[in-house]
Design a protein around this motif. Structure first.
Motif, PDB file in Angstrom:
ATOM      1  N   LEU A 188      31.808  47.172  46.065  1.00  0.00           N
ATOM      2  CA  LEU A 188      30.368  46.959  45.977  1.00  0.00           C
ATOM      3  C   LEU A 188      30.014  46.119  44.754  1.00  0.00           C
ATOM      4  CD1 LEU A 188      28.921  50.455  46.961  1.00  0.00           C
ATOM      5  CD2 LEU A 188      28.411  48.301  48.097  1.00  0.00           C
ATOM      6  N   LEU A 189      30.636  46.424  43.627  1.00  0.00           N
ATOM      7  CA  LEU A 189      30.358  45.681  42.407  1.00  0.00           C
ATOM      8  C   LEU A 189      30.873  44.251  42.514  1.00  0.00           C
ATOM      9  CD1 LEU A 189      31.146  48.433  39.748  1.00  0.00           C
ATOM     10  CD2 LEU A 189      28.921  47.434  40.268  1.00  0.00           C
ATOM     11  N   ASP A 190      32.025  44.075  43.160  1.00  0.00           N
ATOM     12  CA  ASP A 190      32.532  42.715  43.370  1.00  0.00           C
ATOM     13  C   ASP A 190      31.567  41.907  44.226  1.00  0.00           C
ATOM     14  OD1 ASP A 190      34.783  43.172  41.903  1.00  0.00           O
ATOM     15  OD2 ASP A 190      36.043  43.681  43.618  1.00  0.00           O
ATOM     16  N   PHE A 191      30.995  42.573  45.224  1.00  0.00           N
ATOM     17  CA  PHE A 191      30.051  41.888  46.094  1.00  0.00           C
ATOM     18  C   PHE A 191      28.776  41.497  45.350  1.00  0.00           C
ATOM     19  CE2 PHE A 191      26.218  42.639  48.696  1.00  0.00           C
ATOM     20  CZ  PHE A 191      26.295  41.505  49.498  1.00  0.00           C
ATOM     21  N   ALA A 192      28.300  42.415  44.484  1.00  0.00           N
ATOM     22  CA  ALA A 192      27.026  42.189  43.816  1.00  0.00           C
ATOM     23  C   ALA A 192      27.154  41.399  42.519  1.00  0.00           C
ATOM     24  CB  ALA A 192      26.377  43.546  43.507  1.00  0.00           C
ATOM     25  N   ARG A 193      28.367  41.248  42.006  1.00  0.00           N
ATOM     26  CA  ARG A 193      28.550  40.641  40.690  1.00  0.00           C
ATOM     27  C   ARG A 193      28.049  39.210  40.667  1.00  0.00           C
ATOM     28  NH1 ARG A 193      34.510  40.454  38.251  1.00  0.00           N
ATOM     29  NH2 ARG A 193      34.799  39.314  40.211  1.00  0.00           N
ATOM     30  N   SER A 194      27.193  38.901  39.707  1.00  0.00           N
ATOM     31  CA  SER A 194      26.695  37.540  39.537  1.00  0.00           C
ATOM     32  C   SER A 194      27.200  36.894  38.254  1.00  0.00           C
ATOM     33  CB  SER A 194      25.154  37.547  39.530  1.00  0.00           C
ATOM     34  OG  SER A 194      24.671  38.367  38.477  1.00  0.00           O
ATOM     35  N   MET A 195      27.981  37.640  37.448  1.00  0.00           N
ATOM     36  CA  MET A 195      28.535  37.074  36.218  1.00  0.00           C
ATOM     37  C   MET A 195      29.572  36.025  36.567  1.00  0.00           C
ATOM     38  SD  MET A 195      27.053  38.553  33.685  1.00  0.00           S
ATOM     39  CE  MET A 195      28.198  38.267  32.329  1.00  0.00           C
ATOM     40  N   PRO A 196      29.602  34.909  35.823  1.00  0.00           N
ATOM     41  CA  PRO A 196      30.590  33.876  36.108  1.00  0.00           C
ATOM     42  C   PRO A 196      32.004  34.347  35.785  1.00  0.00           C
ATOM     43  CG  PRO A 196      29.374  33.359  34.103  1.00  0.00           C
ATOM     44  CD  PRO A 196      28.704  34.546  34.711  1.00  0.00           C
ATOM     45  N   GLU A 197      32.905  34.145  36.729  1.00  0.00           N
ATOM     46  CA  GLU A 197      34.293  34.513  36.491  1.00  0.00           C
ATOM     47  C   GLU A 197      34.985  33.449  35.649  1.00  0.00           C
ATOM     48  OE1 GLU A 197      33.028  34.196  39.512  1.00  0.00           O
ATOM     49  OE2 GLU A 197      33.021  36.179  40.467  1.00  0.00           O
ATOM     50  N   ILE A 198      36.084  33.847  35.030  1.00  0.00           N
ATOM     51  CA  ILE A 198      36.903  32.898  34.268  1.00  0.00           C
ATOM     52  C   ILE A 198      37.915  32.315  35.240  1.00  0.00           C
ATOM     53  CG2 ILE A 198      38.484  32.600  32.337  1.00  0.00           C
ATOM     54  CD1 ILE A 198      37.171  34.980  30.990  1.00  0.00           C
ATOM     55  N   LEU A 199      37.667  31.102  35.673  1.00  0.00           N
ATOM     56  CA  LEU A 199      38.534  30.471  36.655  1.00  0.00           C
ATOM     57  C   LEU A 199      39.660  29.732  35.967  1.00  0.00           C
ATOM     58  CD1 LEU A 199      35.818  29.039  39.087  1.00  0.00           C
ATOM     59  CD2 LEU A 199      36.869  31.305  39.054  1.00  0.00           C
ATOM     60  N   GLU A 200      40.780  29.633  36.669  1.00  0.00           N
ATOM     61  CA  GLU A 200      41.948  28.936  36.143  1.00  0.00           C
ATOM     62  C   GLU A 200      42.672  28.255  37.300  1.00  0.00           C
ATOM     63  OE1 GLU A 200      44.416  31.897  34.415  1.00  0.00           O
ATOM     64  OE2 GLU A 200      44.736  32.972  36.298  1.00  0.00           O
ATOM     65  N   PRO A 201      43.539  27.281  36.991  1.00  0.00           N
ATOM     66  CA  PRO A 201      44.282  26.636  38.083  1.00  0.00           C
ATOM     67  C   PRO A 201      45.187  27.634  38.802  1.00  0.00           C
ATOM     68  CG  PRO A 201      44.394  25.338  36.065  1.00  0.00           C
ATOM     69  CD  PRO A 201      43.806  26.658  35.690  1.00  0.00           C
ATOM     70  N   VAL A 202      45.068  27.698  40.115  1.00  0.00           N
ATOM     71  CA  VAL A 202      45.871  28.618  40.919  1.00  0.00           C
ATOM     72  C   VAL A 202      46.523  27.837  42.048  1.00  0.00           C
ATOM     73  CG1 VAL A 202      45.825  30.632  42.441  1.00  0.00           C
ATOM     74  CG2 VAL A 202      44.401  30.596  40.390  1.00  0.00           C
ATOM     75  N   ASN A 203      47.839  27.990  42.182  1.00  0.00           N
ATOM     76  CA  ASN A 203      48.545  27.431  43.330  1.00  0.00           C
ATOM     77  C   ASN A 203      48.445  28.448  44.463  1.00  0.00           C
ATOM     78  OD1 ASN A 203      50.164  26.102  45.129  1.00  0.00           O
ATOM     79  ND2 ASN A 203      52.050  26.330  43.957  1.00  0.00           N
ATOM     80  N   VAL A 204      47.685  28.109  45.469  1.00  0.00           N
ATOM     81  CA  VAL A 204      47.373  29.059  46.537  1.00  0.00           C
ATOM     82  C   VAL A 204      48.626  29.470  47.311  1.00  0.00           C
ATOM     83  CG1 VAL A 204      46.082  29.341  48.692  1.00  0.00           C
ATOM     84  CG2 VAL A 204      45.029  28.167  46.751  1.00  0.00           C
TER      85      VAL A 204
END
Length: 371
Positions: A188-204
């Motif tokens: 629920l918190l993941d769904f509602a979270r509006s804080m910007p995440e710390i993104l990084e390069p990810v090899n999918v």
């Protein structure tokens, strides 16, 4: 040219019933050709414009409209072979143009209405997601505080009872249910979270491969989970856990759609170059199953929070809503193709890292890390 007679007009009316567009169009062409009366000609132009709008309302394609024009001209030539080409061209051009212009204008108006309806539906969905996200955030925080007390005191009480006693078993059930509830509040918190995440390069590619290996150990034995051969690397700006969560939720939903029969889930990764419709290269993650599929009514609500087709106790309706939020926050898009009884394909397009996709020889993300 002699003025039109009642016999001539009667011939045009008898070509077919008024409900037949081709016959009606032929009749108004005859009106325009066989008369020198300006009022009759003006009425033919008015009828041509009305007929053009009616063809749009009946959703006739442009190719069929052209066929109607052709059939009307052929019928006119067969009914009055004495008419010269110059006479027909001079008299018919105006109603032809009137019908085409009315068709084009009405078709454009229809497209504008449909576009506005689609945009309004998407805006309503975003508003619902935002409102429910705010509500979910408040409920989840309060519920988390309650769960913290339940889990804490249950763990303390576990030390006070014998490990093999019935009390220990009851406490084990309490803790197990509490941990499930804690996982739900986290989602629920993941769904509602509006804080910007710390993104990084990810090899999918390796992240998806690792997630699939974990899923294989938990899925029923009658369901095959395979990863299609694709590029060696596909870099995006994201969090490692976000890619894992997307893959896990999609595969679990696919497994539920297959239910108790033998089936297959295919996971694919593709890198697509920049096109005229796509401002930059993308990484496409797709999950395809041969399950029961979805009806159009279910597809329209599939990303709504708390909407689920699963029986009570087997789903919360948050899985695809969370994915929708994650993909949107990463600047991507999610599309769904499904046919009832024939399976479902979910495709997620994410912007490729640095505005391009690394070549096969790359083992590190591109130096330009701008998303």
């Amino acid at each position: 040219m002699p003025p039109s007679s009642s016999t001539d007009m009667h011939e045009s009316a008898d070509l077919d019933s008024d409900d037949d567009i081709t016959a009606r169009y032929t009749r108004l062409l005859l009106q325009a050709v066989l008369t020198d009366d300006p009022l009759t000609t003006e009425q033919a132009l008015t009828d041509a414009a009305a007929l053009g709008r009616e063809m749009v309302s009946r959703e006739l394609p442009l190719e069929e409209v052209s066929e109607i024009h052709h059939a009307a001209l052929v019928a006119l030539a067969q009914a009055h072979p004495e008419l010269t080409l110059a006479t027909v061209a001079d008299k018919v051009t105006a109603p032809l143009m009137e019908a085409y212009m009315a068709y084009s204008l009405a078709f454009r108006e229809q497209l504008e209405h449909r576009t506005q309806a689609i945009l309004s539906a998407r805006l309503d969905q975003l508003r619902r997601l935002e409102a429910i996200g705010t509500l979910a955030s408040g409920v989840a925080h309060e519920f988390n505080n309650i769960l913290g007390s339940i889990i804490g005191f249950s763990e303390l009480l576990t030390d006070e009872v014998q490990p093999d006693s019935s009390g220990a078993r009851y406490l084990g059930h309490i803790l197990k249910s509490s941990f499930k509830a804690r996982d739900l509040t986290t989602r629920l918190l993941d769904f509602a979270r509006s804080m910007p995440e710390i993104l990084e390069p990810v090899n999918v590619v390796p992240v998806v491969g690792e997630t699939i290996e974990l899923l294989r150990a938990t899925l029923p034995v009658h369901i095959r989970l395979v990863m299609d051969e694709g590029p060696g690397q596909a870099w995006v700006m994201a969090e490692h856990s976000q890619i894992q969560q997307i893959v896990m939720n999609l595969c679990i939903n696919a497994a539920d759609a297959i239910q108790g029969r033998a089936g297959m889930i295919r996971v694919g990764i593709d890198t697509l170059p920049r096109t005229s419709d796509q401002p930059g290269p993308i990484v496409r993650l797709s999950v395809t199953d041969n399950g029961e599929g979805m009806t159009p009514e279910i597809q329209a609500r599939i990303f709504d929070p708390f909407f689920t087709t699963k029986p009570p106790g087997r789903g919360t309706g948050l899985g695809l809503s969370v994915i929708h939020g994650l993909v949107t926050s990463l600047g991507g898009t999610i599309t769904l193709e499904s046919t009832s009884g024939a399976g479902t394909r979910v495709s997620i397009d994410l912007p490729a890292l640095g505005g391009h996709t690394p070549g096969p020889g790359h083992t590190a993300p591109p130096k330009d890390l701008s998303p």
